[in-house]
Design a protein around this motif. Structure first.
Motif, PDB file in Angstrom:
ATOM      1  N   VAL A  34      74.527  87.978  43.686  1.00 24.30           N
ATOM      2  CA  VAL A  34      74.894  86.568  43.560  1.00 24.30           C
ATOM      3  C   VAL A  34      73.641  85.727  43.343  1.00 24.30           C
ATOM      4  N   ARG A  36      72.083  81.717  42.841  1.00 25.89           N
ATOM      5  CA  ARG A  36      72.363  80.314  43.156  1.00 25.89           C
ATOM      6  C   ARG A  36      71.414  79.426  42.348  1.00 25.89           C
ATOM      7  N   THR A  71      81.317  79.639  42.865  1.00 28.00           N
ATOM      8  CA  THR A  71      81.481  78.682  43.953  1.00 28.00           C
ATOM      9  C   THR A  71      80.365  77.643  43.866  1.00 28.00           C
ATOM     10  N   GLU A  86      77.113  79.011  42.318  1.00 29.63           N
ATOM     11  CA  GLU A  86      76.821  80.342  42.829  1.00 29.63           C
ATOM     12  C   GLU A  86      77.718  81.354  42.130  1.00 29.63           C
ATOM     13  N   ARG A 123      76.551  83.372  50.081  1.00 23.16           N
ATOM     14  CA  ARG A 123      76.907  82.112  49.435  1.00 23.16           C
ATOM     15  C   ARG A 123      76.896  80.984  50.461  1.00 23.16           C
ATOM     16  N   TYR A 124      76.565  79.791  49.990  1.00 28.63           N
ATOM     17  CA  TYR A 124      76.702  78.610  50.835  1.00 28.63           C
ATOM     18  C   TYR A 124      78.163  78.156  50.904  1.00 28.63           C
TER      19      TYR A 124
END
Length: 237
Positions: A34, A36, A71, A86, A123-124
């Motif tokens: 992932v 970001r 996301t 993300e 992920r945030y």
């Protein structure tokens, strides 16, 4: 020396850096890497709601995402916005390419990538969210920050996003919707519009076009030896 080289050749090809990284990822049980990316944008006209900006960017995100794979969070101000996305690197690059190509439709004046990180631990955000942050400021533009100021402001924005993400549990959650409707009172350390406007003209962060040119374009390297004629003879071991 010759014996050492012969031993290496007999042992077969060594692992590349990519092989090592992928091996570590596999051992960690990760199926997907992932990435970001956070960018800020200054708009050419004032917006009193987020509807127009959210509508256009949500279509871009949905176009390049499958089953909510992308996301993030879009925070719209009257004159600018912060957007964190993300997902898989190719998906995010496709989003940025669409934002760049539709810049005139999005009425964008300046854009800057303030954070880019591959293989993030987690992920945030659990989905893609959007919110509007009103501002009574009459400031239309800010002077660019120096290198130290740009790093500090970008860190402040990343810190805000890191804390805001876990607060947004689900798009259908009533508490989440309330927080999105009252950003300033629901979250800590919400960046001011002036901070975002001061980042958009700084030369210490790449523009959207510069970032894509570096990270999403074919590598074309001209070796010095290829610019010499006649070509030097191959090395002999």
């Amino acid at each position: 020396m010759a014996d050492a080289l012969r031993s290496q050749l007999e042992a077969g090809p060594r692992d590349s850096l990519l092989d090592v990284i992928l091996n570590r990822v596999q051992k960690a049980g990760k199926a997907v890497l992932v990435t970001r990316i956070v960018y800020v944008a200054r708009m050419l006209q004032r917006h009193n709601t987020m509807d127009a900006v959210k509508g256009q960017l949500s279509r871009i995100v949905e176009k390049n995402s499958q089953d909510g794979e992308i996301t993030g969070f879009l925070l719209v101000y009257p004159l600018c916005y912060i957007h964190v996305i993300e997902g898989k690197t190719p998906q995010l690059m496709a989003v940025l390419r669409d934002v760049q190509s539709q810049g005139s439709d999005l009425r964008l004046s300046e854009t800057r990538i303030i954070s880019s990180c591959e293989d993030v631990p987690a992920r945030y955000f659990s989905a893609w969210y959007a919110a509007y942050m009103p501002s009574v400021s009459n400031v239309e533009a800010m002077d660019p920050l120096d290198a130290f100021g740009a790093v500090k402001s970008a860190s402040d924005i990343n810190g805000f996003l890191r804390k805001a993400g876990p607060e947004l549990t689900s798009p259908n959650d009533s508490d989440t919707r309330r927080k999105l409707n009252t950003v300033e009172s629901s979250f800590e350390d919400v960046p001011a519009q002036e901070l975002v406007l001061s980042l958009t003209p700084t030369e210490d962060a790449p523009t959207l076009a510069e970032y894509l040119d570096i990270f999403d374009s074919p590598v074309n390297v001209d070796l010095e030896s290829e610019q010499v004629w006649p070509m030097p003879p191959p090395l002999k071991y």
